[in-house]
Scaffold this active site. Structure first.
Site, PDB file in Angstrom:
ATOM      1  CD  GLN A 255     -31.971   7.584   6.223  1.00 44.59           C
ATOM      2  OE1 GLN A 255     -30.895   7.674   5.398  1.00 44.59           O
ATOM      3  NE2 GLN A 255     -31.924   6.804   7.159  1.00 44.59           N
ATOM      4  CG  HIS A 258     -33.503   4.258   2.348  1.00 47.50           C
ATOM      5  ND1 HIS A 258     -33.314   3.224   1.297  1.00 47.50           N
ATOM      6  CD2 HIS A 258     -32.759   5.016   2.089  1.00 47.50           C
ATOM      7  CE1 HIS A 258     -32.110   3.655   0.818  1.00 47.50           C
ATOM      8  NE2 HIS A 258     -31.665   4.698   1.381  1.00 47.50           N
ATOM      9  CD  GLU A 306     -27.619   1.997   7.607  1.00 46.38           C
ATOM     10  OE1 GLU A 306     -27.233   1.373   6.850  1.00 46.38           O
ATOM     11  OE2 GLU A 306     -28.848   2.684   8.041  1.00 46.38           O
ATOM     12  CG  HIS A 307     -25.807   6.145   7.079  1.00 46.37           C
ATOM     13  ND1 HIS A 307     -27.076   5.446   6.977  1.00 46.37           N
ATOM     14  CD2 HIS A 307     -24.763   5.359   6.055  1.00 46.37           C
ATOM     15  CE1 HIS A 307     -26.821   4.568   6.106  1.00 46.37           C
ATOM     16  NE2 HIS A 307     -25.854   4.494   5.498  1.00 46.37           N
ATOM     17  CG  ASP A 340     -25.904   5.101   0.698  1.00 43.02           C
ATOM     18  OD1 ASP A 340     -25.729   4.708   1.892  1.00 43.02           O
ATOM     19  OD2 ASP A 340     -26.787   6.049   0.491  1.00 43.02           O
ATOM     20  CG  HIS A 399      -7.315 -31.954  31.194  1.00 40.27           C
ATOM     21  ND1 HIS A 399      -8.503 -32.593  31.193  1.00 40.27           N
ATOM     22  CD2 HIS A 399      -7.785 -30.966  30.449  1.00 40.27           C
ATOM     23  CE1 HIS A 399      -9.631 -32.151  30.407  1.00 40.27           C
ATOM     24  NE2 HIS A 399      -9.128 -30.998  29.816  1.00 40.27           N
TER      25      HIS A 399
END
Length: 407
Positions: A255, A258, A306-307, A340, A399
């Site tokens: 991880q 990144h 996210e994960h 991924d 209407h």
């Protein structure tokens, strides 16, 4: 990594990580978008020269078929054959998710339903800064193709020599993308949203990017649709004393490849926490000590990562309590890396806590629905009284007239 307790105030900072905005970035992006809107291709050339260090002509904005064909000479021949398994995995997953138009009728002549139709034009942003994200090409294009999108336009920033990574070009060619442009950053998002003389505007923009790309997507939303506003990537691991520390350490370290990503281990095991900390001294992130796994689930839902990897003996049982996560990985042999690259579901996922209301990229993101309503005279007469009552309360007399005239 830093060990913190479940009562730590640091957790509040993690929960609220997605709400910080830079006024400087916001203003800079606003100016870029306005310049592209007004000056079109001229602005694109200026910003490509300024930010990418590449000077080129308008004609060079679009990548030629000759250049795409030449990209095959600069890749490993096995690259193409290795993609077959990946593409089939993705297509097999998304075939199950396609929404189909439907109708229902009743005896009075009422027809109701939904028409699902694909978007006409989609723009896909492929980052190429710290790493050329080749996988993002197929993770975005394949669900769009499955939805039936008519035209797919890809943009990606050039390197210092003015070229796009050959693997990205080959991938785009194999998936039969319609147009590829060598532009990046906020200016690329602006071009896709507003269009220029060279680039036709699109209906939706998808794909990850840096803070400028994300801010540009936020600012053009409404003129076009977007997938989500993505931030740095995130991983949360739930583990206990039965979990293999080697797997946890490897996944946390992966991880950290990144820049600016979030890595969090949540565990009720002090011994596991200490072992992971000793092996991840130089890695950014947090180890959260909880009283039990139920508390770990509660903290995970507040983080909305996210994960999420669940590395306990019975991960499916624990998963029942998970409400907020972009993608959930079950068991010791399901590292985030398979999501991924090869599993099937797109790796374009919500970050910054937005998994509370966003989902991962899917076929439905490239489709829209139209409600279908059909009434017979008999059916209209049956609902005439409640319709007239509500329209009367709202004071919309015309209407009312549009109904009365039919009788």
């Amino acid at each position: 990594m830093k060990i913190i307790r479940f009562t730590s105030k640091q957790l509040e900072k993690i929960y609220n990580r997605g709400i910080i905005k830079s006024r400087r970035v916001e203003e800079k992006v606003k100016q870029i978008i306005e310049n592209v809107r007004l000056l079109g291709d001229e602005a694109l050339l200026k910003y490509t020269r300024k930010f990418d260090g590449v000077k080129m002509s308008v004609r060079q904005l679009k990548v030629s078929q000759i250049e795409i064909s030449g990209a095959y000479q600069n890749i490993d021949p096995n690259f193409v054959s290795n993609l077959k398994v990946i593409i089939e995995n993705i297509n097999r997953f998304y075939r199950k998710t396609i929404k189909k138009s439907w109708r229902m009728k009743d005896g009075d002549g009422v027809i109701l339903g939904e028409n699902y139709t694909p978007l006409d034009r989609v723009g896909i942003y492929i980052p190429a800064g710290t790493a050329p994200l080749v996988s993002t090409v197929y993770m975005t294009v394949l669900p769009a193709k499955m939805a039936g999108v008519k035209r797919i336009v890809m943009v990606s920033p050039p390197n210092k020599h003015g070229f796009i990574n050959p693997h990205i070009l080959v991938m785009a060619d194999l998936l039969k993308e319609d147009e590829v442009y060598r532009i990046g950053g906020a200016q690329a998002i602006a071009a896709l949203a507003y269009g220029t003389k060279t680039i036709t505007s699109v209906d939706k923009i998808v794909g990850p990017g840096n803070v400028y790309v994300s801010e540009a997507k936020r600012q053009v939303f409404g003129l076009v649709d977007i997938d989500m506003i993505a931030g740095p990537t995130e991983l949360v691991i739930i583990a206990n004393r039965y979990s293999d520390p080697k797997f946890i350490i490897a996944d946390l370290k992966a991880q950290t490849e990144h820049a600016g990503g979030l890595a969090v281990l949540i565990t009720n095991s002090k011994s596991l926490a200490k072992e992971v900390k000793s092996q991840c001294q130089d890695s950014p992130g947090f180890i959260v000590l909880t009283k039990n796994l139920e508390q770990a689930v509660d903290i995970t839902n507040k983080i909305a990562p996210e994960h999420l990897e669940i590395l306990v003996k019975n991960p499916q049982k624990l998963m029942k309590g998970i409400r907020n996560a972009g993608a959930i990985f079950l068991g010791p042999h399901s590292p985030t890396a398979i999501g991924d690259y090869v599993a099937g579901p797109s790796h374009v996922l919500p970050t910054g806590g937005t998994a509370r209301f966003f989902s991962g990229l899917s076929v439905s993101d490239f489709m829209k629905s139209s409600h279908v309503i059909g009434y017979s005279r008999k059916a209209l007469e049956k609902v005439r009284e409640p319709l007239e009552k509500i329209a009367g309360i709202e004071g919309l007399d015309k209407h009312l007239d549009s109904v009365k005239i039919r009788f």
